[in-house]
Design an enzyme around this catalytic site. Structure first.
Site, short mmCIF file in Angstrom:
data_model
loop_
_atom_site.label_atom_id
_atom_site.label_comp_id
_atom_site.label_asym_id
_atom_site.label_seq_id
_atom_site.Cartn_x
_atom_site.Cartn_y
_atom_site.Cartn_z
N ASP A 67 0.82 -1.21 0.00
CA ASP A 67 0.00 0.00 0.00
C ASP A 67 0.86 1.26 0.00
OD1 ASP A 67 -2.44 -1.37 0.00
OD2 ASP A 67 -2.43 -1.59 2.17
N GLY A 68 2.05 1.21 0.62
CA GLY A 68 2.93 2.37 0.63
C GLY A 68 3.45 2.70 -0.76
N SER A 213 -18.55 3.41 -1.39
CA SER A 213 -18.42 3.39 -2.84
C SER A 213 -17.10 4.05 -3.16
CB SER A 213 -19.57 4.14 -3.51
OG SER A 213 -19.29 4.30 -4.89
N GLU A 273 1.14 3.93 6.37
CA GLU A 273 2.45 4.52 6.61
C GLU A 273 2.29 5.75 7.50
OE1 GLU A 273 5.28 3.23 5.47
OE2 GLU A 273 4.33 1.65 4.28
#
Length: 310
Positions: A67-68, A213, A273
């Site tokens: 994700d970082g 959403s 992070e």
């Protein structure tokens, strides 16, 4: 002339599986008619600098990492006037953004989506001047993702976050905070708060519970207030572990803009992070800011996307 693709790889993400499979992925891209430029990351926050300089010369950007890595890629793309579609090959421990967009978690399947997928116009959050793809959060457990050793994450996966969080329970203290959500004020002492645009947080599916959403132009705000007893605390924890939100202790709302005030600078996490310490910050949505490639069938379904495949 061949289409041009920039392939950004974080070779240290997760268990480093991309190291063994990168050549196969590159071969797939070439067979699909792309001229491939490969860049392996060498330092933190290298990707935004690279994309600001070079993104305009490519027809497609593909990044592989956790994700970082994705957060850095999105921050870089937002600085570009013409943003190529983004393919994502998840290689981290939990990969919440991939789960939210239905992007497969196996490298070959995700690579296929990166070349054959359909673009999905995805909302992005803005925390001050820094973008986040799926979550900005404060309070209890928010430092678990970046303080848990990578080796432990590799061994235990999502369970590593749960175990590390349980260790911290005795020391949890609430924070006095005031949030103004599209003009509506929410104030109190909160154990945890998150502003999110994700159907998955920490590997737990939350989209159905809070009506997420990914491209409705709204961010979801979830606040857990101070708990007065061990029984209340255990009740909320049990509900969260089961993917539920206890309405007696949890406030949920939606907003385009959230202004946050605290009594002193407080640490935040952005996409898993460390996001810095702030006393005051404005968080807002950038509607349909990034075209992310996903399964064509899912992209055609519209605003709501189901949790991804395992």
């Amino acid at each position: 002339m061949n289409k041009r693709l920039l392939f950004l790889i974080n070779p240290n993400a997760g268990k480093g599986e991309i190291r063994a499979k990168a050549l196969d992925v590159i071969d797939l891209f070439v067979r699909e008619g792309y001229e491939v430029t490969v860049h392996t990351t060498q330092r933190r926050w290298e990707i935004p600098d690279l994309l600001r300089e070079r993104a305009g010369g490519f027809d497609r950007i593909v990044c592989s990492g956790g994700d970082g890595t994705l957060n850095e890629t999105i921050n870089g793309l937002l600085a570009c006037e013409n943003r190529p579609p983004l393919g994502y090959i998840p290689a981290g421990t939990v990969n919440d953004f991939a789960s939210s967009l239905g992007i497969p978690k196996t490298i070959p399947e995700a690579a296929a989506i990166a070349v054959d997928g359909a673009p999905y116009a995805c909302d992005i959050g803005l925390f001050g001047s820094r973008a986040f793809s799926y979550i900005a959060a404060f309070g209890a457990f928010t430092d678990v993702s970046y303080q848990t050793p990578q080796q432990v994450k590799n061994w235990l996966g999502r369970a590593a976050y749960i175990l590390e969080g349980i260790k911290r329970l005795p020391g949890i203290q609430p924070w006095p905070m005031r949030l103004v959500c599209d003009g509506r004020e929410l104030a109190g002492e909160f154990l945890f708060g998150m502003i999110t645009n994700s159907t998955s947080v920490g590997g737990f599916a939350v989209g159905e519970r809070i009506g997420v959403s990914m491209n409705d132009g709204l961010l979801e705000v979830v606040l857990v207030r101070q708990l007065q007893s061990h029984a209340e605390r255990q009740r909320v924890i049990n509900a969260l572990l089961e993917g539920e939100l206890d309405p007696d202790f949890v406030t949920v709302t939606k907003a385009r803009r959230v202004e946050v005030f605290s009594d002193q600078p407080r640490p935040w996490t952005l996409d898993g992070e460390f996001g810095g310490e702030v006393e005051h910050v404005v968080i807002e949505v950038l509607p349909s800011a990034i075209q992310v490639l996903t399964d064509p069938a899912l992209a055609a379904e519209g605003a709501g996307l189901p949790p991804g495949r395992t």
